[in-house]
Write an enzyme that holds these catalytic residues in place. Structure first.
Site, PDB file in Angstrom:
ATOM      1  N   GLU A  44       4.958  14.428 -14.123  1.00 57.14           N
ATOM      2  CA  GLU A  44       5.039  13.349 -13.139  1.00 57.14           C
ATOM      3  C   GLU A  44       6.479  12.867 -13.100  1.00 57.14           C
ATOM      4  O   GLU A  44       7.015  12.405 -14.109  1.00 57.14           O
ATOM      5  CB  GLU A  44       4.113  12.186 -13.497  1.00 57.14           C
ATOM      6  CG  GLU A  44       4.151  11.075 -12.444  1.00 57.14           C
ATOM      7  CD  GLU A  44       3.362   9.832 -12.835  1.00 57.14           C
ATOM      8  OE1 GLU A  44       3.055   9.035 -11.927  1.00 57.14           O
ATOM      9  OE2 GLU A  44       3.074   9.649 -14.039  1.00 57.14           O
ATOM     10  N   ASP A 119      10.281   5.928  -4.494  1.00 59.40           N
ATOM     11  CA  ASP A 119      11.125   5.080  -3.647  1.00 59.40           C
ATOM     12  C   ASP A 119      11.242   5.718  -2.265  1.00 59.40           C
ATOM     13  O   ASP A 119      11.632   6.883  -2.149  1.00 59.40           O
ATOM     14  CB  ASP A 119      12.511   4.959  -4.280  1.00 59.40           C
ATOM     15  CG  ASP A 119      13.356   3.864  -3.634  1.00 59.40           C
ATOM     16  OD1 ASP A 119      13.235   3.655  -2.410  1.00 59.40           O
ATOM     17  OD2 ASP A 119      14.149   3.233  -4.358  1.00 59.40           O
ATOM     18  N   LYS A 123      16.486   4.148   4.699  1.00 60.34           N
ATOM     19  CA  LYS A 123      17.642   4.380   5.558  1.00 60.34           C
ATOM     20  C   LYS A 123      17.899   5.875   5.726  1.00 60.34           C
ATOM     21  O   LYS A 123      17.847   6.636   4.771  1.00 60.34           O
ATOM     22  CB  LYS A 123      18.875   3.691   4.981  1.00 60.34           C
ATOM     23  CG  LYS A 123      18.769   2.169   4.964  1.00 60.34           C
ATOM     24  CD  LYS A 123      20.023   1.522   4.415  1.00 60.34           C
ATOM     25  CE  LYS A 123      19.882  -0.004   4.421  1.00 60.34           C
ATOM     26  NZ  LYS A 123      21.084  -0.676   3.871  1.00 60.34           N
ATOM     27  N   THR A 192      -2.494   4.797 -10.089  1.00 64.47           N
ATOM     28  CA  THR A 192      -1.286   4.230 -10.671  1.00 64.47           C
ATOM     29  C   THR A 192      -1.362   2.706 -10.559  1.00 64.47           C
ATOM     30  O   THR A 192      -2.236   2.157  -9.879  1.00 64.47           O
ATOM     31  CB  THR A 192      -0.027   4.712  -9.934  1.00 64.47           C
ATOM     32  OG1 THR A 192       0.058   4.048  -8.664  1.00 64.47           O
ATOM     33  CG2 THR A 192      -0.047   6.219  -9.712  1.00 64.47           C
ATOM     34  N   GLU A 193      -0.419   2.027 -11.207  1.00 60.43           N
ATOM     35  CA  GLU A 193      -0.364   0.571 -11.096  1.00 60.43           C
ATOM     36  C   GLU A 193      -0.156   0.143  -9.644  1.00 60.43           C
ATOM     37  O   GLU A 193      -0.808  -0.793  -9.155  1.00 60.43           O
ATOM     38  CB  GLU A 193       0.778   0.016 -11.958  1.00 60.43           C
ATOM     39  CG  GLU A 193       0.595   0.217 -13.462  1.00 60.43           C
ATOM     40  CD  GLU A 193       1.124   1.559 -13.957  1.00 60.43           C
ATOM     41  OE1 GLU A 193       1.097   1.782 -15.173  1.00 60.43           O
ATOM     42  OE2 GLU A 193       1.552   2.391 -13.118  1.00 60.43           O
ATOM     43  N   GLU A 195      -0.913   1.835  -6.965  1.00 63.92           N
ATOM     44  CA  GLU A 195      -2.098   2.174  -6.180  1.00 63.92           C
ATOM     45  C   GLU A 195      -3.149   1.078  -6.293  1.00 63.92           C
ATOM     46  O   GLU A 195      -3.767   0.684  -5.289  1.00 63.92           O
ATOM     47  CB  GLU A 195      -2.658   3.513  -6.663  1.00 63.92           C
ATOM     48  CG  GLU A 195      -3.805   4.041  -5.841  1.00 63.92           C
ATOM     49  CD  GLU A 195      -4.217   5.439  -6.262  1.00 63.92           C
ATOM     50  OE1 GLU A 195      -5.236   5.930  -5.737  1.00 63.92           O
ATOM     51  OE2 GLU A 195      -3.524   6.041  -7.110  1.00 63.92           O
TER      52      GLU A 195
END
Length: 216
Positions: A44, A119, A123, A192-193, A195
């Site tokens: 991961e 992330d 941009k 996940t946290e 999620e």
């Protein structure tokens, strides 16, 4: 993720080499030495606080898992999660940059790459930093087995659409696409946290599974 300074993190990391592998470049092409078996390895990239990779390791004891995280203040949270789970034998962490994976893994070392809530770098000029950009796909291909897979989850629609295009243009096979994972959530889904946080607010979770196609 907001990084909060944890002055004690470095010492804790150093004190647990059985979880956070020191000098991981020494095991490039030889990870069976670390795990004591030849089971497939899933990594991961951006493991965060470690809930996902720890849950996967507990759920799948015949697969070896490696969580990749760069920052001391984040990986130490993952370390705490692993220790709470009594340090599963099939789980390790690496405190390294995900952009340097080929320094630690050879071709065929890894069977699957997980990218969870990366992330989005919204941009346009930062597009190359997105973990599903073609440059990163090339990096993953360089360490994966033939027909290796990438599994990706995000709450960001823009990043998901970018990823679908990037993966398709790279020539990968899209095996599974969901625009609302929790509407018909697989029984084996490990959250996940992020999620948990986003789904509790009613935000859709986007997910895809993709596979490299062996070039003849």
């Amino acid at each position: 993720m907001r990084l909060r300074n944890k002055p004690w993190a470095e010492e804790m990391i150093t004190n647990h080499p059985e979880v956070i592998v020191p000098n991981p470049e020494d095991f490039k092409g030889n990870w069976q030495v670390v795990f004591g078996n030849n089971n497939p390895i899933h990594i991961e990239v951006g493991t965060g606080k470690g809930q996902f990779v720890t849950g996967m390791a507990l759920q799948n004891p015949d697969i070896n898992y490696i969580g990749i995280e760069l920052y001391d203040s984040v990986i130490v949270c993952a370390l705490e999660k692993v220790l709470e789970a009594k340090s599963p034998a099939n789980l390790r962490l690496l405190k390294v940059n995900g952009a340097d994976l080929n320094k630690f893994f050879n071709k065929n070392d890894v069977a699957r790459v997980y990218l969870n809530f990366s992330d989005p770098w919204p941009k346009t000029r930062h597009a190359k930093r997105r973990l599903t950009h073609g440059d990163f796909l090339k990096l993953y291909e360089s360490i994966l087995v033939d027909n290796g897979e990438i599994h990706f989850k995000t709450d960001n629609r823009g990043l998901f659409e970018f990823s679908l295009i990037s993966i398709s243009e790279y020539g990968m096979l899209l095996k599974y696409v969901s625009l609302d994972l929790h509407a018909n959530m697989p029984e084996d889904n490990v959250m996940t946290e992020y999620e948990q946080k986003f789904s509790a607010k009613g935000q859709p979770i986007y997910r895809l599974e993709s596979q490299f196609i062996t070039k003849l």
